[in-house]
Write a protein that holds these residues in place. Structure first.
Motif, mmCIF file in Angstrom:
data_model
loop_
_atom_site.group_PDB
_atom_site.id
_atom_site.type_symbol
_atom_site.label_atom_id
_atom_site.label_comp_id
_atom_site.label_asym_id
_atom_site.label_seq_id
_atom_site.Cartn_x
_atom_site.Cartn_y
_atom_site.Cartn_z
ATOM 1 N N GLN A 66 20.094 62.330 62.069
ATOM 2 C CA GLN A 66 20.596 63.302 63.038
ATOM 3 C C GLN A 66 19.457 64.088 63.697
ATOM 4 O OE1 GLN A 66 23.484 65.101 60.280
ATOM 5 N NE2 GLN A 66 25.047 64.530 61.783
ATOM 6 N N LYS A 69 28.469 55.551 53.138
ATOM 7 C CA LYS A 69 28.404 56.107 54.483
ATOM 8 C C LYS A 69 29.699 56.828 54.834
ATOM 9 C CE LYS A 69 24.805 53.174 56.255
ATOM 10 N NZ LYS A 69 24.382 52.188 57.232
ATOM 11 N N ARG A 76 29.092 60.532 55.803
ATOM 12 C CA ARG A 76 29.156 60.748 57.248
ATOM 13 C C ARG A 76 30.540 61.124 57.750
ATOM 14 N NH1 ARG A 76 25.176 56.000 59.545
ATOM 15 N NH2 ARG A 76 23.517 56.337 58.009
ATOM 16 N N HIS A 77 31.574 60.769 57.006
ATOM 17 C CA HIS A 77 32.951 61.030 57.434
ATOM 18 C C HIS A 77 33.784 61.545 56.273
ATOM 19 C CE1 HIS A 77 31.865 58.886 61.080
ATOM 20 N NE2 HIS A 77 31.411 57.911 60.324
ATOM 21 N N TRP A 105 20.871 60.740 56.283
ATOM 22 C CA TRP A 105 21.745 61.092 57.391
ATOM 23 C C TRP A 105 21.198 62.317 58.127
ATOM 24 C CZ3 TRP A 105 24.557 59.351 60.896
ATOM 25 C CH2 TRP A 105 25.594 60.048 61.528
#
Length: 69
Positions: free
Chosen positions: A21, A56, A60-61, A17
């Motif tokens: 980015q 994910k 990511r969240h 990730w």
């Protein structure tokens, strides 16, 4: 119900990730993550898609992961 993911799998996804980015994701990193997801799914009896989705989500969240950060 969330899938209990191993720390090493989470760390692989965090690295991927970060590369995504930064715009520097390599095929090698992506392949390592996918191989680890597939192996964990097979070992745990979970579907590969369910493992990848949960991974994910957690990386990511994290704010949507039942208050875990």
């Amino acid at each position: 119900m969330a899938i209990e993911l191993p720390d090493d799998l989470i760390e692989l996804e965090r690295a991927a990730w970060a590369e995504i980015q930064a715009g520097t994701l390599t095929v090698e990193t992506a392949e390592k993550v996918q191989a680890a997801i597939t192996a964990f799914a097979a070992e745990s009896g979970q579907s590969r898609l369910a493992v990848e989705t949960e991974l994910k989500k957690q990386v990511r969240h994290p704010e949507t992961d039942n208050g875990k950060a």
